[in-house]
Design an enzyme around this catalytic site. Sequence first.
Site, PDB file in Angstrom:
ATOM      1  N   SER A 146       0.784  -1.251  -0.153  1.00  0.00           N
ATOM      2  CA  SER A 146       0.372   0.194  -0.390  1.00  0.00           C
ATOM      3  C   SER A 146       0.769   1.627   0.393  1.00  0.00           C
ATOM      4  CB  SER A 146      -0.867  -0.038   0.873  1.00  0.00           C
ATOM      5  OG  SER A 146      -2.061   0.453   0.951  1.00  0.00           O
ATOM      6  N   ASP A 222      -9.592  -5.684  -3.261  1.00  0.00           N
ATOM      7  CA  ASP A 222      -9.562  -4.669  -2.200  1.00  0.00           C
ATOM      8  C   ASP A 222     -10.590  -3.409  -1.974  1.00  0.00           C
ATOM      9  OD1 ASP A 222      -7.642  -2.560  -1.174  1.00  0.00           O
ATOM     10  OD2 ASP A 222      -6.283  -3.299  -1.623  1.00  0.00           O
ATOM     11  N   HIS A 255      -7.442  -6.369   1.263  1.00  0.00           N
ATOM     12  CA  HIS A 255      -6.278  -5.236   1.509  1.00  0.00           C
ATOM     13  C   HIS A 255      -5.631  -6.133   2.456  1.00  0.00           C
ATOM     14  CE1 HIS A 255      -3.790  -1.650   0.810  1.00  0.00           C
ATOM     15  NE2 HIS A 255      -4.009  -1.174   1.934  1.00  0.00           N
TER      16      HIS A 255
HETATM   17  N1  LIG Z   1      -8.596   1.127   7.302  1.00  0.00           N
HETATM   18  C1  LIG Z   1      -7.266   0.551   8.007  1.00  0.00           C
HETATM   19  C2  LIG Z   1      -6.895   1.651   7.823  1.00  0.00           C
HETATM   20  C3  LIG Z   1      -5.036   1.296   6.993  1.00  0.00           C
HETATM   21  C4  LIG Z   1      -4.560  -0.207   6.628  1.00  0.00           C
HETATM   22  O1  LIG Z   1      -5.665  -0.500   5.658  1.00  0.00           O
HETATM   23  N2  LIG Z   1      -3.722  -0.395   7.268  1.00  0.00           N
HETATM   24  C5  LIG Z   1      -2.768  -1.159   6.196  1.00  0.00           C
HETATM   25  C6  LIG Z   1      -1.934  -0.592   5.342  1.00  0.00           C
HETATM   26  S1  LIG Z   1      -2.553   0.221   4.204  1.00  0.00           S
HETATM   27  C7  LIG Z   1      -2.307  -1.916   7.044  1.00  0.00           C
HETATM   28  O2  LIG Z   1      -1.590  -2.535   6.960  1.00  0.00           O
HETATM   29  N3  LIG Z   1      -2.918  -2.072   8.736  1.00  0.00           N
HETATM   30  C8  LIG Z   1      -1.860  -2.717   9.476  1.00  0.00           C
HETATM   31  C9  LIG Z   1      -2.634  -4.114   9.195  1.00  0.00           C
HETATM   32  O3  LIG Z   1      -3.093  -4.559   8.884  1.00  0.00           O
HETATM   33  O4  LIG Z   1      -1.385  -4.904   9.878  1.00  0.00           O
HETATM   34  C10 LIG Z   1      -7.644   1.544   9.177  1.00  0.00           C
HETATM   35  O5  LIG Z   1      -7.506   2.089   9.926  1.00  0.00           O
HETATM   36  O6  LIG Z   1      -6.227   0.635   9.798  1.00  0.00           O
END
Ligand SMILES: N[C@@H](CCC(=O)N[C@@H](CS)C(=O)NCC(=O)O)C(=O)O
EC number: 3.1.2.12
Length: 278
Positions: A146, A222, A255
């Site tokens: 991302s 995603d 995602h």
């Molecule tokens: N809806 C998510 C948006 C952010 C998101 O999806 N982050 C991804 C990278 S863009 C991620 O890797 N989050 C941490 C994880 O899943 O461990 C949030 O608020 O945390």
Amino acid sequence: MEIAVRYRSFEGEVRRVRHASEACGCDMVFGIYLPPQAADGPVPVLYWLSGLTCTDENFMQKAGAQRLAAELGIAIVCPDTSPRGTELPGEHDSYDLGSGAGFYVNATEAPWSAHYRMYDYVTAELPALVEAEFPVTGKPGISGHSMGGHGALVCHLRNPGRYASVSAFAPICHPSECAWGQKAFTAYLGEARENWKDYDAALLIGEANDPVPILVDQGSDDEFLGDQLKPGALEQACIASHYPLELRMQDGYDHSYYFIASFIGDHLRHHARGFGLI
Ligand SMILES: N[C@@H](CCC(=O)N[C@@H](CS)C(=O)NCC(=O)O)C(=O)O
């Protein structure tokens, strides 16, 4: 530099390392996985750049990369996603700007420019430290997810000859044209869009002169695919420039790190080929 924690993992070791960062003007923490082969001599290293809201720990804990990294003999370095502990105004107000959202740029705008220099950190300061302190070879691979996929593509495209291999999961391919990128770039780089193009993979592809093949995996379910990630813009730019891109749409994946864990093996093998290990 201080090794804060060590965890034995697949006969190798995950370590969390704290150090004073000149680029970011604060202490930074990164994770490193050293495979068992590192006990006998230098091994190739893959840099993993994480996405919004992440720290150095998300990938190490959730991607399940250590088993195959240990088999292949690849070290993995996971930097944090922004400076920490700097307490700039508004730094912690939203998930997509400030802490956890450094976007791998060198900010030029106040107040961010004092600390948010993640591009210099991940391309220069951190590799120099890792090469000095750990048994790794000189030409690394780079990957990310991302915001970190954007970072990986930009680091490669701006540094021809630097990386042996490149890949990304669900990268933000054209940040100048999506809400996440526009918000971050306006804050960090200012409103003049000509200053954004150095950090936009879809725009940088046209000038690329080191055609290291890029592997991109993208989940078809995603939630950010159409509005934020825009893999089609990267694909079109690669077609126009005859740049070697393998873009794989993965049916039904979202995602999350469940998606990353499902395909991390293919990416590690892609990097192992770039390193000449297989
Ligand atoms: N809806 C998510 C948006 C952010 C998101 O999806 N982050 C991804 C990278 S863009 C991620 O890797 N989050 C941490 C994880 O899943 O461990 C949030 O608020 O945390």
